[in-house]
Design an enzyme around this catalytic site. Structure first.
Site, PDB file in Angstrom:
ATOM      1  N   THR A 530      36.069  40.748  38.822  1.00  0.00           N
ATOM      2  CA  THR A 530      34.817  41.493  38.707  1.00  0.00           C
ATOM      3  C   THR A 530      33.789  40.828  39.609  1.00  0.00           C
ATOM      4  OG1 THR A 530      35.251  42.370  36.521  1.00  0.00           O
ATOM      5  CG2 THR A 530      32.947  42.169  37.137  1.00  0.00           C
ATOM      6  N   PHE A 532      30.015  40.135  40.480  1.00  0.00           N
ATOM      7  CA  PHE A 532      28.714  40.056  39.806  1.00  0.00           C
ATOM      8  C   PHE A 532      27.614  39.875  40.844  1.00  0.00           C
ATOM      9  CE2 PHE A 532      31.585  38.921  36.424  1.00  0.00           C
ATOM     10  CZ  PHE A 532      30.953  39.303  35.241  1.00  0.00           C
TER      11      PHE A 532
END
Ligand code: PEP
Ligand code: MN
Length: 632
Positions: A530, A532
């Site tokens: 992921t 960020f």
């Protein structure tokens, strides 16, 4: 201690041995089998096993409790975090600390230049010997106190922690005055007077494994330091041992990493420079060490290795150190870690006059992946504040309740997290100042005793469920219920003592809540990362240090033929590389779209300024969301 007696040991001999041991204040438990007798010996100070081995009738002696106590894993289930100095790098957490520098400090100008190179490569600690343990008395012996002064100056100039070797008890006081970390070298691992002396200090000690020392001997030496009256904390160092193999200077024992991890709570550093002695072997062994779980690395480097006073052959060239740091930052997330310094040093504490100067907001609870991202980016000591929704998180950073927000924007399996793009657009006073990628591993967790066959319901963050869709669809009878975050899903089954339910969560959350892991790594593809963004108020964005290499903008175009083509043509004409382009519907304006664009910042950043000014002049809406250092 277990004393195994010979099958033909006479009862009189057994009595005699028992009496001898009892007279030393030891407690004896005798177990008589069909073939032989075994004595279990318990006591606080056990005799030397070799002494007992010599007694008539004794076949074997085995020690059961470990001879080191304070260093043992039993003393602390969690790996110890060693702060190298106040607000400095921490060894043993989720960040990998690199200590780099020359073998010896050779002079002020030269050393300051190397310290700068170490800092620019992204390492947090500079090393350099002022007292050198050389095999030959005719070799360069180090600059002594003058060298220590140079080391201290370099640390202060470049905001680096410092480490240097101390060779004798008499030097400890002096070295302690100048350096952040005291190194006990290989040749001194069993210099017990030195160990006792550094154990009197309150500085961290880097203890190197002896040339021919076993892992247990290394831990016994650590025990000397830990049992001292000071506050010394110990970092263990594997730096190669002497074997029959002459192709490398030493044999780097990487299997010592998992062995030590099991036996001790002390953090582990690997020194592939002395471990191999050959420059070209250093980067690959450094990467292997990180992959095997090392907490820190020590790397020798020099601006001109061929002219180094010592260990030039194993010292990296500046470009090699740069490349290694970049490669390590790609490997670290695979083992759930991040390189210390590479990110943290890009964001200085904010100068806002609030109590929340350094608090970082996240959506979700402790144990969530956002928290992991914060730890990796800002360090584990950073104060955090949880919010239930992304709207609340954006509001908090917008109003200054928190200094930064850690915002997930894209997953490598499921794509963009659109709500956060929309929120970025809505909050015009916010800016992106950083980026990082976190590897996401999901696990199916449940209350202790619950079996996978008992499960009817699985609680999960919808993102997590989407990333595990293959696993979830393997059992269609499971009902998947959406929750706000991964750690919250795990908490839900604990609070309600659910026995027919499981949750999808991180290992950290499962551990914290005492849940059983039913299946590890249930994401559909292990390449699950992921991305960020670190978001802060625009007026604070100037606190970002370092050279940005990525910019994000959002714009829309006129509803005319070729409008998007024209908007982008300028980037192409100036050879500006586009990294990502995504269109999003504009809320409240059906069938109208915004474009989110990520581009590389070129060497001459004015080119980007021109391209963006051009885009701004022709687009009905344009906003620069931020320029920042991209995640590797
Ligand atoms: C050093 O780090 O410079 C050094 C001498 O290392 P070791 O004690 O591992 O040989
Ligand atoms: Mn050296």
């Amino acid at each position: 201690m277990i004393v195994v007696l010979k099958p033909d040991a006479e009862p009189a001999q057994i009595d005699w041995i028992s009496q001898k041991l009892a007279s030393k204040g030891l407690e004896l438990h005798s177990v008589s089998g069909q073939e032989r007798t075994v004595l279990a010996v318990v006591g606080t100070t056990l005799p030397d096993p070799r002494e007992i081995q010599l007694m008539p009738g004794v076949a074997r002696v085995m020690r059961i409790s470990k001879p080191y106590k304070l260093a043992s894993r039993e003393a602390s289930a969690e790996t110890s975090k060693v702060a190298l100095r106040p607000n400095g790098p921490i060894v043993g957490g989720s960040q990998i600390v690199v200590m780099a520098g020359p073998c010896s400090i050779e002079g002020r100008e030269k050393f300051l230049e190397i310290a700068k190179m170490v800092k620019e490569a992204g390492a947090g600690v500079v090393r350099g010997g002022a007292f050198k343990p050389r095999t030959s008395p005719y070799s360069f012996q180090g600059m002594g106190e003058e060298g220590l002064k140079i080391l201290q100056e370099a640390g202060q100039t470049y905001d680096l922690a410092t480490v240097t070797e101390v060779m004798s008890p008499g030097q400890v006081e002096m070295v302690n005055r100048y350096a952040d970390v005291l190194q006990v070298g290989t040749r001194n691992m069993q210099n017990f007077e030195l160990l006792k002396e550094v154990g009197q200090q309150d500085k961290p000690v880097l203890l190197k494994r002896g040339l021919a020392a076993t892992i247990e001997e290394l831990l016994m030496s650590a025990e000397y330091i830990l049992s001292g009256p000071g506050n010394a904390q110990v970092i263990l160092c594997e730096r190669g041992i002497r074997t029959f193999e002459p192709s490398t200077r030493n044999t780097l024992d990487l299997s010592a990493i998992p062995v030590l991890r099991k036996l001790t709570h002390l953090p582990i550093l690997v020194d592939p420079s002395h471990g191999t002695g050959v420059r070209t072997f250093v980067p690959c062994m450094a990467m292997a060490a990180v992959a095997a779980g090392a907490d820190a690395l020590m790397i020798e480097c020099h601006q001109k290795p061929e002219e180094a006073f010592s260990d030039g052959a194993q010292s990296l060239f500046p470009q090699q150190l740069d490349k290694l740091m970049k490669d390590l930052s790609v490997i670290a997330p695979v083992v759930g870690k991040q390189m210390e310094g590479l990110h943290r040093r890009r964001v200085a504490p904010l100068s806002t006059p609030s109590d929340n100067k350094e608090t970082v907001g996240l959506q979700g609870l402790s144990g969530s992946f956002s928290e992991k991202a914060i730890h990796q980016y800002f360090g584990t000591e950073t104060p955090t504040q949880s919010y239930e929704t992304f709207e609340q998180l954006f509001e908090a950073v917008n109003s200054g309740q928190v200094a930064y927000a850690m915002v997930p924007v894209e997953n490598s399996l499921t794509g963009s997290i659109h709500i956060n793009y929309d929120l970025l657009l809505e909050h015009e006073d916010l800016s992106i100042v950083g980026e990082l990628k976190v590897r996401i591993q999901h696990n199916l967790v449940a209350n202790p005793g619950v079996d996978i066959g008992d499960i009817e319901t699985v609680f999960s963050h919808p993102q997590a469920a989407a990333q595990c869709d293959r696993f979830l669809s393997s059992n269609l009878a499971w009902k998947v219920v959406n929750m706000y975050d991964t750690a919250g899903s795990a908490e839900h089954i604990v609070k309600n003592s659910l026995v027919r339910s499981a949750a999808i969560s991180s290992l950290a959350a499962a551990e914290r809540l005492g849940l059983t892991v039913l299946k590890e790594g249930i994401e559909s593809n292990p390449h699950n990362f992921t991305r960020f963004l670190v978001v802060t108020q625009k007026r604070s964005a100037k606190n970002v240090v370092g050279t940005p290499d990525k910019a994000s903008v959002v714009f829309d175009t006129a509803d005319t033929p070729g409008a998007l083509y024209e908007a982008l043509a300028y980037f192409s004409a100036h050879s500006i590389n586009l990294k990502k382009l995504e269109s999003r519907p504009i809320a409240g304006k059906p069938w109208e779209y915004m474009f989110y664009l990520d581009v590389e910042v070129p060497q001459e950043s004015e080119k980007l300024d021109e391209a963006l000014a051009n885009l701004a002049s022709q687009a009905p809406y344009f906003r620069e969301l931020g320029r920042y250092k991209s995640a590797p």
